[in-house]
Write a protein that holds these residues in place. Structure first.
Motif, PDB file in Angstrom:
ATOM      1  N   LEU A  68      -8.417 -17.240   5.691  1.00 43.74           N
ATOM      2  CA  LEU A  68      -9.044 -16.351   6.581  1.00 43.74           C
ATOM      3  C   LEU A  68      -8.292 -15.029   7.046  1.00 43.74           C
ATOM      4  N   ALA A  69      -7.096 -15.329   7.507  1.00 37.62           N
ATOM      5  CA  ALA A  69      -6.416 -14.253   8.129  1.00 37.62           C
ATOM      6  C   ALA A  69      -5.963 -13.048   6.814  1.00 37.62           C
ATOM      7  N   GLU A  70      -5.615 -13.877   5.637  1.00 43.04           N
ATOM      8  CA  GLU A  70      -5.432 -13.066   4.830  1.00 43.04           C
ATOM      9  C   GLU A  70      -6.638 -11.979   4.202  1.00 43.04           C
ATOM     10  N   ILE A  71      -7.793 -12.840   4.308  1.00 42.25           N
ATOM     11  CA  ILE A  71      -8.823 -11.897   3.996  1.00 42.25           C
ATOM     12  C   ILE A  71      -9.059 -10.869   4.907  1.00 42.25           C
ATOM     13  N   GLU A  72      -8.812 -10.970   6.040  1.00 44.19           N
ATOM     14  CA  GLU A  72      -9.000 -10.112   7.159  1.00 44.19           C
ATOM     15  C   GLU A  72      -8.120  -8.981   6.978  1.00 44.19           C
ATOM     16  N   ALA A  73      -6.583  -9.364   6.733  1.00 44.25           N
ATOM     17  CA  ALA A  73      -5.482  -8.446   6.425  1.00 44.25           C
ATOM     18  C   ALA A  73      -5.486  -7.667   5.314  1.00 44.25           C
ATOM     19  N   CYS A  74      -6.207  -8.023   4.048  1.00 44.76           N
ATOM     20  CA  CYS A  74      -5.886  -7.637   2.645  1.00 44.76           C
ATOM     21  C   CYS A  74      -6.108  -6.203   2.702  1.00 44.76           C
ATOM     22  N   GLU A  75      -7.149  -5.803   3.293  1.00 47.55           N
ATOM     23  CA  GLU A  75      -7.213  -4.118   3.277  1.00 47.55           C
ATOM     24  C   GLU A  75      -6.196  -3.341   3.938  1.00 47.55           C
ATOM     25  N   GLN A  76      -5.931  -3.734   5.183  1.00 49.05           N
ATOM     26  CA  GLN A  76      -5.119  -3.467   6.107  1.00 49.05           C
ATOM     27  C   GLN A  76      -3.484  -3.347   5.529  1.00 49.05           C
ATOM     28  N   LYS A  77      -3.377  -4.210   4.624  1.00 49.72           N
ATOM     29  CA  LYS A  77      -1.947  -4.319   4.201  1.00 49.72           C
ATOM     30  C   LYS A  77      -1.485  -3.079   3.346  1.00 49.72           C
ATOM     31  N   GLY A  78      -2.449  -2.361   2.537  1.00 50.79           N
ATOM     32  CA  GLY A  78      -2.408  -0.962   2.118  1.00 50.79           C
ATOM     33  C   GLY A  78      -1.828  -1.122   0.622  1.00 50.79           C
ATOM     34  N   LEU A  79      -2.164  -2.270   0.096  1.00 49.20           N
ATOM     35  CA  LEU A  79      -1.886  -2.256  -1.547  1.00 49.20           C
ATOM     36  C   LEU A  79      -2.547  -1.411  -2.256  1.00 49.20           C
ATOM     37  N   GLY A  80      -3.892  -1.032  -1.939  1.00 46.39           N
ATOM     38  CA  GLY A  80      -4.620  -0.302  -2.681  1.00 46.39           C
ATOM     39  C   GLY A  80      -4.181   1.320  -2.652  1.00 46.39           C
ATOM     40  N   THR A  81      -3.983   1.773  -1.207  1.00 43.64           N
ATOM     41  CA  THR A  81      -3.496   3.026  -1.057  1.00 43.64           C
ATOM     42  C   THR A  81      -2.111   3.322  -1.790  1.00 43.64           C
ATOM     43  N   ALA A  82      -1.041   2.156  -1.685  1.00 46.10           N
ATOM     44  CA  ALA A  82       0.200   2.472  -2.330  1.00 46.10           C
ATOM     45  C   ALA A  82      -0.024   2.657  -3.800  1.00 46.10           C
ATOM     46  N   GLY A  83      -0.732   1.882  -4.236  1.00 45.29           N
ATOM     47  CA  GLY A  83      -0.994   1.962  -5.742  1.00 45.29           C
ATOM     48  C   GLY A  83      -1.469   3.064  -6.433  1.00 45.29           C
ATOM     49  N   TYR A  84      -2.532   3.769  -5.542  1.00 45.22           N
ATOM     50  CA  TYR A  84      -3.063   4.771  -5.969  1.00 45.22           C
ATOM     51  C   TYR A  84      -2.198   6.188  -5.684  1.00 45.22           C
ATOM     52  N   GLU A  85      -1.453   6.129  -4.671  1.00 50.84           N
ATOM     53  CA  GLU A  85      -0.524   7.011  -4.231  1.00 50.84           C
ATOM     54  C   GLU A  85       0.603   7.109  -5.399  1.00 50.84           C
ATOM     55  N   PHE A  86       0.951   6.157  -5.828  1.00 53.17           N
ATOM     56  CA  PHE A  86       1.994   5.995  -6.893  1.00 53.17           C
ATOM     57  C   PHE A  86       1.476   6.576  -8.091  1.00 53.17           C
ATOM     58  N   MET A  87       0.133   6.121  -8.490  1.00 55.79           N
ATOM     59  CA  MET A  87      -0.406   6.559  -9.697  1.00 55.79           C
ATOM     60  C   MET A  87      -0.557   8.021  -9.832  1.00 55.79           C
ATOM     61  N   GLN A  88      -0.926   8.666  -8.641  1.00 61.90           N
ATOM     62  CA  GLN A  88      -1.300  10.048  -8.697  1.00 61.90           C
ATOM     63  C   GLN A  88      -0.112  10.943  -8.319  1.00 61.90           C
ATOM     64  N   GLY A  89       1.120  10.318  -7.988  1.00 62.25           N
ATOM     65  CA  GLY A  89       2.360  10.993  -7.530  1.00 62.25           C
ATOM     66  C   GLY A  89       1.984  11.834  -6.200  1.00 62.25           C
ATOM     67  N   LYS A  90       1.034  11.439  -5.512  1.00 57.87           N
ATOM     68  CA  LYS A  90       0.786  12.309  -4.255  1.00 57.87           C
ATOM     69  C   LYS A  90      -0.136  11.602  -3.189  1.00 57.87           C
ATOM     70  N   SER A  91       0.241  11.895  -2.041  1.00 64.91           N
ATOM     71  CA  SER A  91      -0.361  11.118  -0.677  1.00 64.91           C
ATOM     72  C   SER A  91      -1.886  11.550  -0.747  1.00 64.91           C
ATOM     73  N   PHE A  92      -2.486  10.313  -0.092  1.00 67.02           N
ATOM     74  CA  PHE A  92      -4.022  10.842   0.120  1.00 67.02           C
ATOM     75  C   PHE A  92      -3.860  11.380   1.837  1.00 67.02           C
ATOM     76  N   SER A  93      -2.769  11.433   2.348  1.00 67.28           N
ATOM     77  CA  SER A  93      -2.814  11.754   3.753  1.00 67.28           C
ATOM     78  C   SER A  93      -1.979  13.092   3.854  1.00 67.28           C
ATOM     79  N   LYS A  94      -2.457  14.168   4.518  1.00 67.94           N
ATOM     80  CA  LYS A  94      -1.627  15.595   4.490  1.00 67.94           C
ATOM     81  C   LYS A  94      -0.444  15.382   5.156  1.00 67.94           C
ATOM     82  N   GLU A  95      -0.206  14.666   6.170  1.00 66.81           N
ATOM     83  CA  GLU A  95       1.112  14.204   6.657  1.00 66.81           C
ATOM     84  C   GLU A  95       2.284  13.812   5.677  1.00 66.81           C
ATOM     85  N   LYS A  96       1.916  13.202   4.532  1.00 69.98           N
ATOM     86  CA  LYS A  96       2.869  12.711   3.719  1.00 69.98           C
ATOM     87  C   LYS A  96       3.282  13.721   2.736  1.00 69.98           C
TER      88      LYS A  96
END
Ligand SMILES: N[C@@H](CCC(=O)N[C@@H](CS)C(=O)NCC(=O)O)C(=O)O
Length: 396
Positions: free
Chosen positions: A143-171
């Protein structure tokens, strides 16, 4: 002259193919999508019984969050109905009903639930069997893993790597090797998590944790080699992840809900506007092994839905710019050739140059147009594309 007379009628093609496939779908004339897969377990209901769940999902079957719900429902053998939401033009009633306006959502009885994680937990609470560990301690971890899954940032990290740029303007000043490093850190966390319990799954047995992770991991496994030259499958750094992929792919429910890698790559190209690396086109690297049931499902879907497919080719492929008569009849001829090939391996073509041009355009268009699992299962789409490749190669 077309030799259509020597080909079987659509009715016969459909009859033969349908007898040899267990895949289930409905036709939706004049709607989008023009056909759609249906719950594999509707036949478990009595005639007057309504499915206990209504799933609101995206028309294209691209949404990874909707995929989670479909995966769980097929695993649990729960019959369900689907209402399609066009994400490009969401209906007002949907926006009024769902505060986020996002898919998926479900209706169970009178209750509306949205957010994929909350939907999975609601299904878990209301239906049998459980997709959580029996052991209370392990269940807490799940249950803790299910709650944490999205916050762990795997999706964001994967797609930022894929496109070679960040989704956030600060980075802004982050280099592509930094994106890779962040993504690899996330994958190392997945490796550790997978090693925690015996067996190939995140927990001791298949669970909702696997369902939470499967859409993103399977997309990265298909997309990263083509758009970043980075393999997850067969990568020695991730032995547990590779065992997990193998185990997930053995599950019949996954075979129904999954997409094939060509569809995943075409969708990524469309959604992110990325192009494949120079040495990595969007194609299968070797001729795939195709079984009879895959070919039959592809032939059955093509035969059942040929009218909508022909109309789509005429409308969207650019084929009308070819100066020829009987475009529609010629497309029909080539599609019946394709169905014949899928059913019995027969190959034929015509000698007329404009008919050849029409056949080549129609088949090339259809090859990238077919989208799994919307139009057919991933396995059938692999057989379909492989048949198209064989037929295109025979035209000239
Ligand atoms: N956190 C949500 C995310 C759902 C989501 O982002 N859905 C996308 C489709 S993949 C959507 O509805 N997009 C439409 C929009 O952004 O307007 C969940 O887990 O259900």
């Amino acid at each position: 002259m077309l030799v259509s007379e020597s080909l079987s009628s659509w009715e016969n093609l459909l009859k033969v193919a349908k007898e040899n496939t267990s895949s289930q779908w409905i036709l939706r004339p004049n709607q989008s999508p023009s056909s759609a897969p249906i719950s594999s377990h509707l036949q478990n209901l009595n005639e007057d019984e309504k499915p206990p769940i209504l799933l609101y999902r995206d028309t294209n079957h691209w949404c990874p969050f909707c995929e989670r719900i479909w995966f769980a429902l097929e695993e649990l053998k729960i019959p369900f109905e689907v209402e399609f939401i066009d994400l490009g033009n969401k209906p007002k009633w949907y926006l009024e009903m769902i505060p986020t306006g996002l898919v998926p959502a479900v209706k169970i009885g009178d209750e509306i639930i949205y957010e994929s994680k909350d939907i999975l937990l609601a299904i878990e609470a209301k239906f049998e069997p459980s997709l959580l560990p029996k052991d209370p301690e392990e269940k807490k971890v799940a249950l803790a893993e299910i709650e944490a899954c999205e916050q762990k940032g795997l999706g964001t990290a994967g797609y930022e790597f894929m496109q070679g740029k960040s989704f956030s303007k600060e980075k802004k000043d982050v280099s592509s090797s930094d994106f890779q490093a962040v993504f690899e850190t996330k994958l190392n966390e997945i490796e550790t998590l997978l090693a925690k319990y015996p067996g190939p799954y995140f927990m001791s047995d298949f669970s909702l944790v696997d369902i939470m992770y499967s859409p993103s991991l399977s997309r990265f496994a298909a997309n990263l080699p083509v758009f970043r030259g980075y393999d997850l499958r067969g990568n020695d750094r991730y032995p547990n992840l590779n065992l997990w992929f193998e185990a997930i792919e053995q599950r019949p429910a996954y075979g129904i809900i999954r997409s094939d890698s060509i569809t995943k790559n075409l969708v990524l190209r469309e959604v992110f506007g990325l192009q494949p690396l120079k040495n990595a086109e969007i194609r299968v690297s070797s001729t795939p092994e195709v079984t009879e049931s895959q070919r039959m499902e592809a032939a059955a879907k093509l035969s059942a839905n040929h009218k909508a497919i022909i109309a789509d080719i005429i409308k969207n492929s650019g084929i009308k710019t070819i100066k020829a008569e009987n475009i529609e009849a010629t497309i029909d001829f080539y599609l019946r050739l394709l169905a014949e090939y899928l059913i019995n391996g027969a190959i034929a073509t015509t000698k007329d140059p404009s008919q050849k041009a029409i056949g080549a355009v129609a088949l090339a268009y259809l090859r990238n147009r077919v989208c799994s699992p919307r139009d057919m299962t991933a396995d059938a789409a692999i057989a379909f594309r492989s048949g198209i490749d064989r037929l295109i190669a025979s035209i000239y």
